[in-house]
Each structure stands twice: as C-alpha cells, then as structure tokens.
Enzyme design. Sequence first.
Site, PDB file in Angstrom:
ATOM      1  N   THR A  96      35.229  38.671  38.247  1.00 23.16           N
ATOM      2  CA  THR A  96      36.291  39.498  37.177  1.00 23.16           C
ATOM      3  C   THR A  96      36.908  40.582  38.109  1.00 23.16           C
ATOM      4  O   THR A  96      37.688  40.857  37.970  1.00 23.16           O
ATOM      5  CB  THR A  96      36.201  40.061  35.565  1.00 23.16           C
ATOM      6  OG1 THR A  96      36.183  38.833  34.371  1.00 23.16           O
ATOM      7  CG2 THR A  96      37.108  40.287  34.734  1.00 23.16           C
ATOM      8  N   SER A 117      31.507  33.949  38.265  1.00 20.84           N
ATOM      9  CA  SER A 117      29.957  33.568  38.065  1.00 20.84           C
ATOM     10  C   SER A 117      29.798  32.379  36.144  1.00 20.84           C
ATOM     11  O   SER A 117      28.465  32.123  36.916  1.00 20.84           O
ATOM     12  CB  SER A 117      29.586  34.897  37.949  1.00 20.84           C
ATOM     13  OG  SER A 117      29.409  35.638  36.742  1.00 20.84           O
ATOM     14  N   THR A 162      30.750  39.676  35.699  1.00 18.57           N
ATOM     15  CA  THR A 162      29.323  39.218  34.877  1.00 18.57           C
ATOM     16  C   THR A 162      28.657  38.860  33.761  1.00 18.57           C
ATOM     17  O   THR A 162      27.626  38.807  33.642  1.00 18.57           O
ATOM     18  CB  THR A 162      29.919  40.861  33.751  1.00 18.57           C
ATOM     19  OG1 THR A 162      30.929  39.550  33.080  1.00 18.57           O
ATOM     20  CG2 THR A 162      31.343  41.313  33.849  1.00 18.57           C
ATOM     21  N   ASP A 163      28.864  37.413  34.180  1.00 17.75           N
ATOM     22  CA  ASP A 163      28.637  36.707  33.388  1.00 17.75           C
ATOM     23  C   ASP A 163      27.089  36.205  33.348  1.00 17.75           C
ATOM     24  O   ASP A 163      26.609  36.052  32.576  1.00 17.75           O
ATOM     25  CB  ASP A 163      29.193  35.095  32.976  1.00 17.75           C
ATOM     26  CG  ASP A 163      30.379  35.673  31.843  1.00 17.75           C
ATOM     27  OD1 ASP A 163      30.774  36.285  31.458  1.00 17.75           O
ATOM     28  OD2 ASP A 163      31.962  34.665  32.444  1.00 17.75           O
TER      29      ASP A 163
END
Length: 312
Positions: free
Chosen positions: A16, A62, A95-96
């Site tokens: 992101t 990710s 972030t995932d």
Amino acid sequence: MQTPADLIVILGTGGTIAGTAPTASDGVGYAAAQLRVEDLLAAVPALAGRRLEAQQVAQLDSKDMDFATWQRLAGAVQAQLARPEVGGVVITHGTDTLEETAYFLHRVLAPAKPVVLTAAMRPATALAPDGPQNLFDAVQLAGTPGARGVLVALAGRVHDAVQVRKAHSYRVDAFESADGALVARVEEGAVRRLGAWPDGEALGLARIARAAAAWPRVEIVLNHAGADGRVVRALVAAGVDGIVAAGTGNGTLSQALEGALREAQAAGVRVLRSTRCDAGPVIPLPGQLPAAGALSAVKARVALILALLAEA
Ligand code: SIN
C-alpha cells in the site's frame, strides 16, 4: 581512507505504501504496488541530504508474497549488507504479510546492520498518507550507529521481527509488539531506544537455496467450536509436509482435531501447536503435541518451513 558506512539502500517490494487510488479520499479501494521505490523517495524531500540508493526487488500486494520473492529479497539484502559503505537497508513492503517476511529475514540473515521493514496503511495518493513519514523514520533507523537486526518501523514505533504482528485492519498504527516491549521509538527523526537490538541465529542463504516450487508445504488449521479432523485428513491426503495448529488458549485442540493431528504426525507430517490468541505463548505440557512457544501461527509456519528445509 575508509568509506563511512552512511549509504542506506531502499529495497522496494510493493504494498500500500506504493499504492494509488482513483481519488484522494479513497483509503480502501486502491491498487497496491503501483509506484516505484524512487517515486516513494521523491515524496520525502526531508531525505534529500541523505546518501540513498534504491532497488526494486518486487512489485506486489503482499497478500501474494511467495517463496521465490523471499529468496530474491534475502539475497538482495545480504548483498547490500556486504558492501562496506552500506550502513543499513530499508525494505518497503505491504502490511499484510510484513510480519512473515520480517521473521523470515530475521531467521535467515540475523544481520549485524539494521534491516528495517516499513509500510503504510494508506495509499500514496491519500489525503494524509502515512508512507512518507514511515519511510523517513525507517531511513533514520537504518542509519542509526550501532543498530542491528531486522526491525519494523511504523507509526513512530520500532518492533522486533519476533514480536511484531499486524493487529488492526484499518488503523494507521496497525502493528503491535503483541507480547513484549518495543525496541525503540522514532520521534522527529531521532531514535529513542527502549530495548535491546534483536539478535538472531543466521541460518544463511544456503538453507533457502532450494527451488521455491520444491519448498516444504506447511498449512495452518484452526481450532474452533465444532472443529473436527477432516481438514487435517484432507491435507495429509494432499501430501502436506507440516501442519501448524492454531489452537485455542494455550494451544488446546478439540479431541477430534487432536486425534487427526496425531494420525498426521504418525504418518510423518510435522505438527506444531500455536495459539489463535492475539498474544502470548503456548506453554508445553508433557504428552502434548509440540508447542511453537511465543510464535504466532504464521511465524510458526515460517519456522517449520525453515526446519523442514534443513531436513529434506
Ligand atoms: C499489502 O499488504 O501489500 C497491501 C496492504 C497494505 O500494504 O496495507
């Protein structure tokens, strides 16, 4: 004359932080991994005086992180750290699955210089994007004399790779050191250390050299009301090499699920018990299936993959 180790290398992988949305007010309906790492740096004029290099290692959301990208990333980090003029490395990431990549690099490289993963919850086109501040903080941290290890810098907080978890699906400060202290904070560009820099055990790139398609297959199953053993039996039939059970509480399992996991273990499948709780260890008890200690289920899976890579 000795070159000062003041060069920071930024490795881009997408996420992101490199995402764009059709409108500035859209914080969810965006496409991740659109901007190159050079574009991200250009959005942080405060970094203009720093000696920086950028390299795009991957460009993905990710959620789609894979073993081949991990191999490429670990190789790129190691190559950069070996350069005497490099003081530290920053990785921009989604972030995932950031916590999985951080833990993977921690186990494989255990770097003597800082390797700082950073990310953003809002796309680069947002009204108030968090990426530029996080990138600025990450560079400050990567350039901190004496710092070392795999670190995660977001929202002014610095986590170690073992503790860190994405704990919120939307908030800008989405990450927590779930079961321990922060390593540091970054405030106005200054790093305020709160704990020890993390040390690891460097398994080395040789451990992960096998073709990605041939890496051990390890799946995660969850204990929950009504959990039976069917998922486990299906995984064994599909040829899985390992199973992480995210149990309830102290890694407890329904009788049916435990029975199926014991059958799997007897059939040669490696089983590890973690917990579905947001924090806290699984404390081993005699006679129980092996416990993953304080590792979350996703990190226990990485640990099991790395262990199985050594065995085959
Ligand atoms: C991703 O993980 O690549 C998308 C989500 C994010 O970075 O917050």
